[in-house]
Design an enzyme around this catalytic site. Structure first.
Site, short mmCIF file in Angstrom:
data_model
loop_
_atom_site.label_atom_id
_atom_site.label_comp_id
_atom_site.label_asym_id
_atom_site.label_seq_id
_atom_site.Cartn_x
_atom_site.Cartn_y
_atom_site.Cartn_z
N PRO A 87 54.07 -0.67 -40.79
CA PRO A 87 53.72 -1.79 -41.68
C PRO A 87 54.57 -3.03 -41.38
O PRO A 87 54.21 -4.14 -41.79
CB PRO A 87 54.01 -1.26 -43.08
CG PRO A 87 54.13 0.22 -42.95
CD PRO A 87 54.50 0.52 -41.52
N GLU A 114 59.95 8.29 -43.38
CA GLU A 114 60.37 6.91 -43.65
C GLU A 114 60.44 6.08 -42.37
O GLU A 114 60.79 4.90 -42.41
CB GLU A 114 61.72 6.88 -44.38
CG GLU A 114 61.73 7.60 -45.72
CD GLU A 114 60.59 7.17 -46.65
OE1 GLU A 114 60.45 5.95 -46.87
OE2 GLU A 114 59.87 8.06 -47.13
N ARG A 152 35.35 0.12 -28.48
CA ARG A 152 34.00 -0.45 -28.53
C ARG A 152 33.86 -1.75 -27.74
O ARG A 152 32.76 -2.24 -27.53
CB ARG A 152 33.52 -0.58 -29.98
CG ARG A 152 34.37 -1.46 -30.84
CD ARG A 152 34.18 -1.15 -32.32
NE ARG A 152 32.77 -1.10 -32.68
CZ ARG A 152 31.97 -2.15 -32.70
NH1 ARG A 152 32.46 -3.34 -32.40
NH2 ARG A 152 30.71 -2.04 -33.04
N ASP A 167 29.04 -8.87 -32.86
CA ASP A 167 29.75 -8.39 -34.03
C ASP A 167 30.37 -9.50 -34.84
O ASP A 167 30.75 -10.54 -34.34
CB ASP A 167 30.89 -7.45 -33.62
CG ASP A 167 30.39 -6.08 -33.28
OD1 ASP A 167 29.20 -5.81 -33.55
OD2 ASP A 167 31.17 -5.30 -32.75
CL1 6GU Z 1 50.67 0.80 -38.56
N1 6GU Z 1 51.59 2.37 -40.45
C1 6GU Z 1 51.74 2.75 -41.72
N2 6GU Z 1 52.47 3.83 -42.03
N3 6GU Z 1 51.20 2.09 -42.74
C2 6GU Z 1 50.48 1.02 -42.42
C3 6GU Z 1 50.28 0.58 -41.11
C4 6GU Z 1 50.86 1.30 -40.13
N4 6GU Z 1 49.51 -0.52 -41.13
C5 6GU Z 1 49.26 -0.75 -42.41
N5 6GU Z 1 49.84 0.16 -43.19
#
Ligand code: 6GU
Length: 253
Positions: A87, A114, A152, A167
């Site tokens: 994230p 984590e 794709r 698309d």
């Molecule tokens: Cl790449 N990993 C995780 N654990 N949560 C996420 C993510 C990635 N992208 C958005 N949320």
């Protein structure tokens, strides 16, 4: 294109066997190789997690098995860059998908718990990517999202009919609405122009709907995009009828 994925849950990737990604994996367009850090453990319990220095809840991926799995993948595909799914990474979008589709391969590192030791990021990771602003339990679903979006776009994966060029987002706009039989469904009719056989009128109607939807739902996309004269005119028409329609629905209310 070659995808190598480092994951504690290789069985999740059976999802890639369905549909477009499945077809690409069966054909010669894409290859998937899975590397499980658990296969690189040396203790009887095959431990893949470890306690975080500094304390606190949760665990971190154990360094040595992860490092071994990563090194094995890099040896198998030395030209591929290592992409850590987190994230904290850059936001993945259609532009990133297009750029990745031009590569020979990528190594996708899916973290669990984590996360992973920051020194592994420093030494062994080339890029960090996220698929959006929410938290997943691990990088696997993100890796599969990226694999799908990239696959794709590979030559020969989509047929002529479903060409990726048509698309949503390829042209910076949301898609126009689709209709199929029957021509009346619970009192709602298919827009007449789509039954007219007038290909030019249909093209203009679809472009106008795509512009209008993008204007209503994702104005941020329009700000990032230049409009042609035709597009500007079609959007103005859409906005005029839209404002007319919402004014008359307010009169009714
Ligand atoms: Cl790449 N990993 C995780 N654990 N949560 C996420 C993510 C990635 N992208 C958005 N949320």
């Amino acid at each position: 294109m070659r995808f190598d994925v480092i994951t504690l849950f290789p069985e999740m990737f059976c999802a890639m066997e369905s549909g477009v990604t499945g077809k690409a994996l069966q054909g010669a367009q894409a290859e998937l190789h899975l590397w499980n850090p658990r296969d690189y453990t040396e203790d009887v319990h095959r431990t893949v997690d470890d306690r975080p220095y500094g304390g606190g809840p949760g665990m971190v991926m154990k360094v040595e098995p992860l490092k071994q799995a990563l090194e094995a993948a890099r040896e198998a595909t030395p030209k591929s860059r290592v992409i850590h799914l987190t994230p904290q990474g850059q936001r993945f979008d259609q532009r990133a998908a297009r750029e990745m589709a031009a590569r020979e391969g990528i190594i996708l590192l899916a973290g669990r718990y984590e996360g992973i030791d920051e020194r592994l990021v420093e030494c062994c990771v080339d890029e960090e990517w996220s698929i959006g602003d929410y938290v997943l339990s691990g990088g696997e679903l993100a890796a599969m999202v990226i694999m799908d979006a990239v696959t794709r776009l590979l030559p020969g994966v989509l047929g002529h009919e479903e060409s990726a060029l048509q698309d949503s987002y390829m042209n910076g706009l949301l898609d126009f609405p689709q209709y199929t039989r029957p021509d009346e469904l619970q009192g709602r009719e298919v827009p007449q122009v789509l039954l007219s056989g007038d290909h030019e009128a249909i093209r203009r109607w679809r472009l106008k709907q795509a512009l209008g939807r993008t204007w209503i739902r994702r104005p941020d996309l329009l700000e990032q995009r230049q409009l042609s004269d035709e597009e500007r005119q079609l959007l103005e028409e859409f906005i005029r009828t839209h404002q007319g329609a919402s004014a008359s629905s307010q009169e009714e209310a």
